[in-house]
Motif scaffolding. Structure first.
Motif, PDB file in Angstrom:
ATOM      1  N   GLU A   1      37.684  38.555  40.224  1.00  0.00           N
ATOM      2  CA  GLU A   1      38.265  39.886  40.420  1.00  0.00           C
ATOM      3  C   GLU A   1      39.389  40.109  39.400  1.00  0.00           C
TER       4      GLU A   1
ATOM      5  N   ASP B   1      42.275  41.402  39.189  1.00  0.00           N
ATOM      6  CA  ASP B   1      43.704  41.149  39.356  1.00  0.00           C
ATOM      7  C   ASP B   1      44.082  39.724  38.943  1.00  0.00           C
ATOM      8  N   HIS B   2      43.080  38.859  38.790  1.00  0.00           N
ATOM      9  CA  HIS B   2      43.326  37.490  38.311  1.00  0.00           C
ATOM     10  C   HIS B   2      42.666  37.210  36.961  1.00  0.00           C
TER      11      HIS B   2
ATOM     12  N   ASP C   1      42.997  33.712  46.155  1.00  0.00           N
ATOM     13  CA  ASP C   1      43.277  34.666  47.240  1.00  0.00           C
ATOM     14  C   ASP C   1      43.491  33.969  48.591  1.00  0.00           C
TER      15      ASP C   1
ATOM     16  N   HIS D   1      48.557  35.317  45.140  1.00  0.00           N
ATOM     17  CA  HIS D   1      49.407  36.445  45.566  1.00  0.00           C
ATOM     18  C   HIS D   1      50.480  35.885  46.496  1.00  0.00           C
TER      19      HIS D   1
HETATM   20 FE1  FEO Z   1      40.096  39.091  45.275  1.00  0.00          FE
HETATM   21 FE2  FEO Z   1      43.368  38.900  44.440  1.00  0.00          FE
HETATM   22  O1  FEO Z   1      41.538  39.257  44.180  1.00  0.00           O
END
Ligand code: FEO
Length: 393
Positions: free
Chosen positions: A79, A81-82, A163, A219
């Protein structure tokens, strides 16, 4: 922020996104978030664990300014965001190899159009030596996508979990302060992880075989007391739901609100805890979080154009998609002259494995017989909760 040391050889880099309030154009994140990357400096080679959201590529590249060589970029999850800064990292370190699962490789090529030759795929359980540090790759599918893996640094007893165990929490804390992180982590679990409870349980069992001193998610803050978040996940995934009824409702002219108020009175009298959500003002993340613990879910709606109010349909859709542990469900509401509200609402929840009580629908403002039906519904729910939690649990 500059790199911050977790151990002598492992540092947190990445970006804090203080201002973001919606994730995936879908998920409310009132506390912001972070995109954590980590630098692992072995005696012979250096690995970067994940990158950051494309909007923060410059932040990551500035943090890497004085890192002369990166040999491996471990992409635990495709994904964006990473993975979104992988292209920039490869430009800076053209000899670096992307280490990821075979499935992740395919997804990264699809999502980012990265060249095939950049990859060095690894299988579940494979190890990679950085000299005096060894990375071991553990496939942990469905936390959050099917290709996701975690990375264990054997000598540091440190798990990079991506995640898994994450929290959408913008903070300067390097290590998690438990009272602060619990709600964001639970909300994160509810919004992202809950539909995959079965797989998460298997992943938790898999981690049982490893001594873990630190959990470093992608995160939120790092856990230096990992039992806290592992125990919380065990509770959210495995424990029976709590003595809680969640009532999510919308009311146009107060008929449905009167029904909900009466139902709450009956439930409380019967010893059932209640959380009530007005769907016109609700933060859906709060509703999702409540669903983690709910034994019973009640949706209240007026009839609009022959069916449920769209806000009630959204709540039903959410319950269906998130697959909470709930055991009982009910629909209450009102109508003016007819409609298929109950059928349409129930039809939105085919994945909900719950016993549905007889719905209570009133014509116009509720009358005595409607309140009597609600009292019977409250008694029925309380009796079921009593079986699970003891009389007046
Ligand atoms: Fe599933 Fe933080 O992306």
């Amino acid at each position: 922020m500059k790199a911050r040391r977790i151990t002598d050889r492992v540092s947190l880099i990445g970006a804090v996104d203080w201002d973001r309030r919606l994730f995936d154009a879908l998920i409310p994140i009132p506390d912001g978030t972070s995109y954590n990357a980590y630098l692992v400096s072995g005696s012979d080679r250096t690995a970067l664990i994940d990158t950051v959201d494309p909007a923060f590529t410059e932040v990551l590249m500035a943090q890497l300014a004085d890192v002369p060589k990166v040999d491996y970029v471990v992409a635990q999850h495709a994904e964006q965001d990473h993975s979104g800064s992988l292209g920039a990292v490869l430009e800076r370190y053209p000899k670096a190899k992307i280490v990821c699962s075979e499935r992740c490789k395919g997804m990264l090529i699809d999502l980012l159009h990265l060249p095939d030759g950049s990859f060095s795929p690894v299988a579940d359980g494979d190890s990679l030596s950085l000299g005096d540090l060894t990375l071991k790759f553990l496939y942990t599918p469905w936390v959050h996508w099917p290709e996701t893996m975690s990375t264990y640094v054997q000598q540091e007893k440190l798990l990079f979990s991506c995640d898994f165990f994450g929290s959408h929490l913008a903070t300067t804390d390097l290590f998690a302060e438990e009272r602060r992180v619990y709600e964001p982590a639970k909300r994160y679990f509810a919004e992202i992880m809950m539909p995959f409870r079965g797989m998460i349980q298997k992943n938790l069992d898999k981690l049982d075989g490893y001594k873990i001193r630190f959990i470093a998610p992608s995160h939120g803050p790092v856990y230096d007391k990992p039992a806290f978040i592992i125990d919380a996940y065990r509770d959210w995934v495995e424990a029976e739901p709590k003595n809680l009824a969640v009532i999510a409702y919308v009311s146009m002219h107060d008929s449905t609100r009167h029904l909900v108020d009466r139902l709450i009175d009956g439930l409380v009298a019967g010893g059932v805890g209640v959380e009530r959500f007005d769907l016109t003002t609700i933060d859906l993340g709060k509703l999702a979080t409540a669903l983690v613990d709910a034994t019973t879910v009640v949706i209240g709606t007026p009839t609009v154009l022959g069916g449920p109010h769209p806000a009630a349909a959204t709540a039903a859709f959410l319950a269906n998609a998130l697959k909470p542990k709930m055991k009982y469900a009910a629909i209450v509401g009102s109508y003016g002259w007819g409609g298929k509200t109950v059928d349409q609402l129930a039809g939105l929840m085919p994945n909900v494995k719950a016993e549905f009580f007889e719905p209570v629908m009133c014509k116009g403002l509720p009358r005595a017989e409607d309140y009597a039906a609600l009292d019977r519904l409250a008694e029925g729910i309380a009796a079921k909760h009593g079986e699970l939690f003891g009389a007046r649990a």
